[in-house]
Each structure stands twice: as C-alpha cells, then as structure tokens.
Motif scaffolding. Structure first.
Motif, PDB file in Angstrom:
ATOM      1  N   ALA A  66       0.907  -1.152  -0.137  1.00 17.90           N
ATOM      2  CA  ALA A  66       0.045   0.096  -0.091  1.00 17.90           C
ATOM      3  C   ALA A  66       0.797   1.153  -0.068  1.00 17.90           C
ATOM      4  O   ALA A  66       2.005   1.168   0.136  1.00 17.90           O
ATOM      5  CB  ALA A  66      -0.876  -0.122   1.200  1.00 17.90           C
ATOM      6  N   ARG A  67       0.359   2.481  -0.290  1.00 18.22           N
ATOM      7  CA  ARG A  67       1.117   3.501  -0.035  1.00 18.22           C
ATOM      8  C   ARG A  67       1.666   3.936   1.125  1.00 18.22           C
ATOM      9  O   ARG A  67       0.909   3.359   2.253  1.00 18.22           O
ATOM     10  CB  ARG A  67       0.431   4.787  -0.841  1.00 18.22           C
ATOM     11  N   THR A  68       2.653   4.647   1.418  1.00 18.81           N
ATOM     12  CA  THR A  68       3.321   4.640   2.585  1.00 18.81           C
ATOM     13  C   THR A  68       2.460   5.932   3.575  1.00 18.81           C
ATOM     14  O   THR A  68       1.987   6.917   2.867  1.00 18.81           O
ATOM     15  CB  THR A  68       4.662   5.351   2.405  1.00 18.81           C
ATOM     16  N   GLY A  69       1.964   5.597   4.750  1.00 21.93           N
ATOM     17  CA  GLY A  69       1.352   6.497   5.593  1.00 21.93           C
ATOM     18  C   GLY A  69       2.059   7.358   6.079  1.00 21.93           C
ATOM     19  O   GLY A  69       3.350   7.586   6.141  1.00 21.93           O
ATOM     20  N   SER A  70       1.590   8.493   6.725  1.00 19.18           N
ATOM     21  CA  SER A  70       1.881   9.489   7.477  1.00 19.18           C
ATOM     22  C   SER A  70       1.836   9.488   8.896  1.00 19.18           C
ATOM     23  O   SER A  70       2.761  10.080   9.713  1.00 19.18           O
ATOM     24  CB  SER A  70       1.560  10.809   7.359  1.00 19.18           C
ATOM     25  N   TYR A  71       1.051   8.707   9.507  1.00 24.29           N
ATOM     26  CA  TYR A  71       0.803   8.597  10.802  1.00 24.29           C
ATOM     27  C   TYR A  71       0.251   7.155  11.184  1.00 24.29           C
ATOM     28  O   TYR A  71      -0.219   6.313  10.474  1.00 24.29           O
ATOM     29  CB  TYR A  71      -0.382   9.400  11.318  1.00 24.29           C
ATOM     30  N   LEU A  72       0.387   6.829  12.403  1.00 26.99           N
ATOM     31  CA  LEU A  72      -0.135   5.530  12.935  1.00 26.99           C
ATOM     32  C   LEU A  72      -1.200   6.103  13.911  1.00 26.99           C
ATOM     33  O   LEU A  72      -0.967   6.794  14.698  1.00 26.99           O
ATOM     34  CB  LEU A  72       0.867   4.571  13.748  1.00 26.99           C
TER      35      LEU A  72
ATOM     36  N   TYR B 261     -10.892   4.342  23.957  1.00 23.24           N
ATOM     37  CA  TYR B 261     -11.671   4.781  22.902  1.00 23.24           C
ATOM     38  C   TYR B 261     -11.139   6.026  22.404  1.00 23.24           C
ATOM     39  O   TYR B 261     -11.732   6.667  21.344  1.00 23.24           O
ATOM     40  CB  TYR B 261     -13.055   4.990  23.121  1.00 23.24           C
ATOM     41  N   GLU B 262      -9.899   6.503  22.844  1.00 22.59           N
ATOM     42  CA  GLU B 262      -9.470   7.664  22.402  1.00 22.59           C
ATOM     43  C   GLU B 262      -8.050   7.535  21.795  1.00 22.59           C
ATOM     44  O   GLU B 262      -7.087   6.753  22.525  1.00 22.59           O
ATOM     45  CB  GLU B 262      -9.033   8.621  23.761  1.00 22.59           C
ATOM     46  N   PRO B 263      -7.948   7.945  20.461  1.00 31.34           N
ATOM     47  CA  PRO B 263      -6.519   7.462  19.915  1.00 31.34           C
ATOM     48  C   PRO B 263      -5.359   8.675  19.913  1.00 31.34           C
ATOM     49  O   PRO B 263      -5.824   9.535  20.600  1.00 31.34           O
ATOM     50  CB  PRO B 263      -7.151   7.452  18.408  1.00 31.34           C
ATOM     51  N   VAL B 264      -4.390   8.020  19.735  1.00 33.23           N
ATOM     52  CA  VAL B 264      -3.250   9.069  19.640  1.00 33.23           C
ATOM     53  C   VAL B 264      -2.510   8.697  18.316  1.00 33.23           C
ATOM     54  O   VAL B 264      -2.477   7.721  17.876  1.00 33.23           O
ATOM     55  CB  VAL B 264      -2.148   8.438  20.741  1.00 33.23           C
TER      56      VAL B 264
END
Length: 179
Positions: A138-144, A152-155
C-alpha cells in the motif's frame, strides 16, 4: 530489579530475560519489570492507563526473515502506577488523517496485565512484510493511529509505515518486546 534498554533484539532479550529470571528464581525472588522499589503497585491496586497517563512513541524498525517489525512504546507519564492489558488498536493514516487499508490484526499471542510505574514503558510490536512478497504494498502512511488497550481515544504518532502483502499485525502490550 528493572531491565531497561533503548533497544533489545528479540533473540537477545529472550536469552537475557531467561537467564535473569532463572537466576532470580534460584535465589527465591520474583521479577516485576515495572518495579522501582519493593512496594511496586500491583494490577489490582492501579487504574487502567488512559491516554492522559501515557506518552506513545516508536522504537527502531527491524527486519528479520522477510518481515519488518517496529515497537510502539507506551510510557507512563502520570504520578502513579497504571495498568495496560491486551492489544492496542493500530491503523495507518495518510497526511489528511484518512485510513489506508484495514487496521492491524492481532498476532494471537497470549498476554497478561502490565503494570507501569511512573516513567516506565512497555511496548506492542507491529509487523508487516519487508516488501511485496505475497502481494503489493500500500502507499506509505504519514501517521499511525493507536488506541491503547481499553481506550476509545486514539493517539496519532508521526510515522512512515507501509503495509505490504496485505499483512499488518500487532502484538499485545508487554515488557519483553515480544511480538
């Protein structure tokens, strides 16, 4: 006793921890990776870590046997101990915070509750293939985007991560650096 290193290889960690645990067991002692004193908090006496208790960061990427591994570190920045148990939710996002492909699946490894004393860390390791082995990348992401266990809160963690061959897995939070 607390073992801390910026980087342990999986094989070196297993050998070192096995030797250390054997020595402690022979001496009639037990090992608690998050203990800073003999009065370390136990899983039943601490709350579950929240995003407000944690700083998330990435460790160094490593390649082995056609796979690429990278630890996600969970560091307790709170004033007291907190506990993590299980798998984090992890997905790759582009620069506009849109998800690229499906979220990581669980590695299937068993897990236990990890109690983190203030300033101490545990990690969960993510894995993909080291290039298009059984399918395209897949294309390279910028964030995880990482959801700590029971949260239930992401970082969002800035990261250049590319999923290849439709393989994207995460291991449980642990102190051994195991996948």
């Amino acid at each position: 006793m607390f073992l801390h290193s910026r980087h342990f290889s999986r094989r070196g960690t297993a050998v070192s921890l096995t030797a250390a645990l054997a020595a402690l067991t022979t001496a009639g002692l037990t090992w608690n990776a998050s203990a800073t004193t003999s009065a370390a908090p136990t899983a039943s006496s601490v709350h579950t870590c929240t995003v407000g208790d944690l700083r998330l960061s990435l460790g160094r990427k490593e390649g082995a046997a056609g796979s690429l591994y990278q630890p996600i570190r969970f560091t307790n920045t709170g004033r007291g101990g907190c506990a993590l148990r299980g798998y984090p939710g992890v997905s790759v996002l582009d620069s506009r915070h849109r998800q690229i492909g499906p979220a990581a699946t669980h590695s299937g490894r068993s897990y236990a509750t990890v109690v983190l004393a203030p300033g101490h860390s545990a990690s969960a390791v993510i894995r993909t293939t080291n290039g298009p082995v059984g399918g395209p990348c897949a294309r390279t992401g910028s964030y995880l985007r990482v959801y700590p266990p029971a949260s239930y809160e992401p970082v969002l963690i800035p990261a250049h991560w590319k999923v290849c061959s439709h393989i994207f897995q995460v291991g449980p939070v642990n102190t051994q650096g195991a996948f």
